[in-house]
Design a protein around this motif. Sequence first.
Motif, PDB file in Angstrom:
ATOM      1  N   ILE A 170       0.835  -1.202   0.000  1.00 52.41           N
ATOM      2  CA  ILE A 170       0.000   0.000   0.000  1.00 52.41           C
ATOM      3  C   ILE A 170       0.870   1.252   0.000  1.00 52.41           C
ATOM      4  O   ILE A 170       0.615   2.198  -0.763  1.00 52.41           O
ATOM      5  CB  ILE A 170      -0.965  -0.015   1.200  1.00 52.41           C
ATOM      6  CG1 ILE A 170      -2.037  -1.078   0.985  1.00 52.41           C
ATOM      7  CG2 ILE A 170      -1.603   1.354   1.409  1.00 52.41           C
ATOM      8  CD1 ILE A 170      -2.916  -1.301   2.189  1.00 52.41           C
ATOM      9  N   LEU A 171       1.912   1.274   0.825  1.00 50.71           N
ATOM     10  CA  LEU A 171       2.801   2.442   0.869  1.00 50.71           C
ATOM     11  C   LEU A 171       3.511   2.651  -0.465  1.00 50.71           C
ATOM     12  O   LEU A 171       3.685   3.793  -0.907  1.00 50.71           O
ATOM     13  CB  LEU A 171       3.814   2.290   1.994  1.00 50.71           C
ATOM     14  CG  LEU A 171       3.275   2.483   3.401  1.00 50.71           C
ATOM     15  CD1 LEU A 171       4.360   2.182   4.435  1.00 50.71           C
ATOM     16  CD2 LEU A 171       2.750   3.884   3.598  1.00 50.71           C
ATOM     17  N   ALA A 172       3.917   1.569  -1.107  1.00 51.47           N
ATOM     18  CA  ALA A 172       4.588   1.695  -2.402  1.00 51.47           C
ATOM     19  C   ALA A 172       3.637   2.247  -3.462  1.00 51.47           C
ATOM     20  O   ALA A 172       4.022   3.127  -4.250  1.00 51.47           O
ATOM     21  CB  ALA A 172       5.143   0.340  -2.841  1.00 51.47           C
ATOM     22  N   SER A 173       2.400   1.777  -3.476  1.00 45.87           N
ATOM     23  CA  SER A 173       1.453   2.269  -4.476  1.00 45.87           C
ATOM     24  C   SER A 173       1.087   3.731  -4.220  1.00 45.87           C
ATOM     25  O   SER A 173       0.955   4.514  -5.162  1.00 45.87           O
ATOM     26  CB  SER A 173       0.203   1.397  -4.504  1.00 45.87           C
ATOM     27  OG  SER A 173      -0.483   1.470  -3.270  1.00 45.87           O
ATOM     28  N   VAL A 174       0.959   4.119  -2.967  1.00 42.67           N
ATOM     29  CA  VAL A 174       0.679   5.521  -2.647  1.00 42.67           C
ATOM     30  C   VAL A 174       1.864   6.399  -3.035  1.00 42.67           C
ATOM     31  O   VAL A 174       1.687   7.510  -3.555  1.00 42.67           O
ATOM     32  CB  VAL A 174       0.320   5.672  -1.151  1.00 42.67           C
ATOM     33  CG1 VAL A 174       0.319   7.119  -0.720  1.00 42.67           C
ATOM     34  CG2 VAL A 174      -1.028   5.036  -0.871  1.00 42.67           C
ATOM     35  N   ALA A 175       3.080   5.919  -2.812  1.00 45.58           N
ATOM     36  CA  ALA A 175       4.263   6.695  -3.174  1.00 45.58           C
ATOM     37  C   ALA A 175       4.358   6.892  -4.686  1.00 45.58           C
ATOM     38  O   ALA A 175       4.661   7.996  -5.161  1.00 45.58           O
ATOM     39  CB  ALA A 175       5.521   6.009  -2.651  1.00 45.58           C
ATOM     40  N   VAL A 176       4.075   5.862  -5.459  1.00 54.99           N
ATOM     41  CA  VAL A 176       4.130   5.977  -6.923  1.00 54.99           C
ATOM     42  C   VAL A 176       3.040   6.918  -7.421  1.00 54.99           C
ATOM     43  O   VAL A 176       3.295   7.763  -8.293  1.00 54.99           O
ATOM     44  CB  VAL A 176       4.027   4.583  -7.580  1.00 54.99           C
ATOM     45  CG1 VAL A 176       3.829   4.697  -9.079  1.00 54.99           C
ATOM     46  CG2 VAL A 176       5.267   3.767  -7.274  1.00 54.99           C
ATOM     47  N   LEU A 177       1.844   6.806  -6.872  1.00 57.10           N
ATOM     48  CA  LEU A 177       0.767   7.704  -7.282  1.00 57.10           C
ATOM     49  C   LEU A 177       1.088   9.148  -6.895  1.00 57.10           C
ATOM     50  O   LEU A 177       0.841  10.084  -7.666  1.00 57.10           O
ATOM     51  CB  LEU A 177      -0.554   7.271  -6.647  1.00 57.10           C
ATOM     52  CG  LEU A 177      -1.770   8.131  -7.006  1.00 57.10           C
ATOM     53  CD1 LEU A 177      -2.063   8.054  -8.489  1.00 57.10           C
ATOM     54  CD2 LEU A 177      -2.968   7.718  -6.203  1.00 57.10           C
ATOM     55  N   GLY A 178       1.664   9.347  -5.712  1.00 63.85           N
ATOM     56  CA  GLY A 178       2.056  10.690  -5.295  1.00 63.85           C
ATOM     57  C   GLY A 178       3.139  11.265  -6.185  1.00 63.85           C
ATOM     58  O   GLY A 178       3.111  12.453  -6.514  1.00 63.85           O
ATOM     59  N   TYR A 179       4.099  10.439  -6.590  1.00 65.57           N
ATOM     60  CA  TYR A 179       5.154  10.892  -7.490  1.00 65.57           C
ATOM     61  C   TYR A 179       4.571  11.292  -8.837  1.00 65.57           C
ATOM     62  O   TYR A 179       4.963  12.310  -9.420  1.00 65.57           O
ATOM     63  CB  TYR A 179       6.198   9.788  -7.656  1.00 65.57           C
ATOM     64  CG  TYR A 179       7.421  10.209  -8.432  1.00 65.57           C
ATOM     65  CD1 TYR A 179       8.414  10.946  -7.815  1.00 65.57           C
ATOM     66  CD2 TYR A 179       7.581   9.862  -9.766  1.00 65.57           C
ATOM     67  CE1 TYR A 179       9.547  11.342  -8.512  1.00 65.57           C
ATOM     68  CE2 TYR A 179       8.703  10.247 -10.470  1.00 65.57           C
ATOM     69  CZ  TYR A 179       9.676  10.986  -9.846  1.00 65.57           C
ATOM     70  OH  TYR A 179      10.788  11.376 -10.543  1.00 65.57           O
ATOM     71  N   ALA A 180       3.618  10.509  -9.333  1.00 67.66           N
ATOM     72  CA  ALA A 180       2.984  10.833 -10.610  1.00 67.66           C
ATOM     73  C   ALA A 180       2.174  12.120 -10.505  1.00 67.66           C
ATOM     74  O   ALA A 180       2.202  12.963 -11.412  1.00 67.66           O
ATOM     75  CB  ALA A 180       2.096   9.675 -11.061  1.00 67.66           C
ATOM     76  N   ALA A 181       1.447  12.284  -9.400  1.00 65.59           N
ATOM     77  CA  ALA A 181       0.657  13.505  -9.219  1.00 65.59           C
ATOM     78  C   ALA A 181       1.562  14.721  -9.078  1.00 65.59           C
ATOM     79  O   ALA A 181       1.288  15.780  -9.646  1.00 65.59           O
ATOM     80  CB  ALA A 181      -0.243  13.364  -7.993  1.00 65.59           C
TER      81      ALA A 181
END
Length: 79
Positions: A46-57
């Motif tokens: 979950i933390l990895a997916s949130v980090a990738v989405l945050g980086y994309a945003a």
Amino acid sequence: MIALIDFVSRLVGDVGRFVDIFANDLILGAGDPLSALLVIVGQVLILASVAVLGYAALGALLGEIGLKLPSLGGRGRSE
């Protein structure tokens, strides 16, 4: 306004309680290391997916003002 302050203070105070419940009841008290491992792996995913989405945003927001973040993958626009 008072209700909002009470809500935030209770939310912050409950974080410690949740950590205590997680550590004592799930990891130390369960006696089942597999369930603790599954919870930890789930949290990492979950933390990895949130980090990738945050980086994309963040990249999209910075792209609007002219800054460019390095790409994580080899695909995309080649300019």
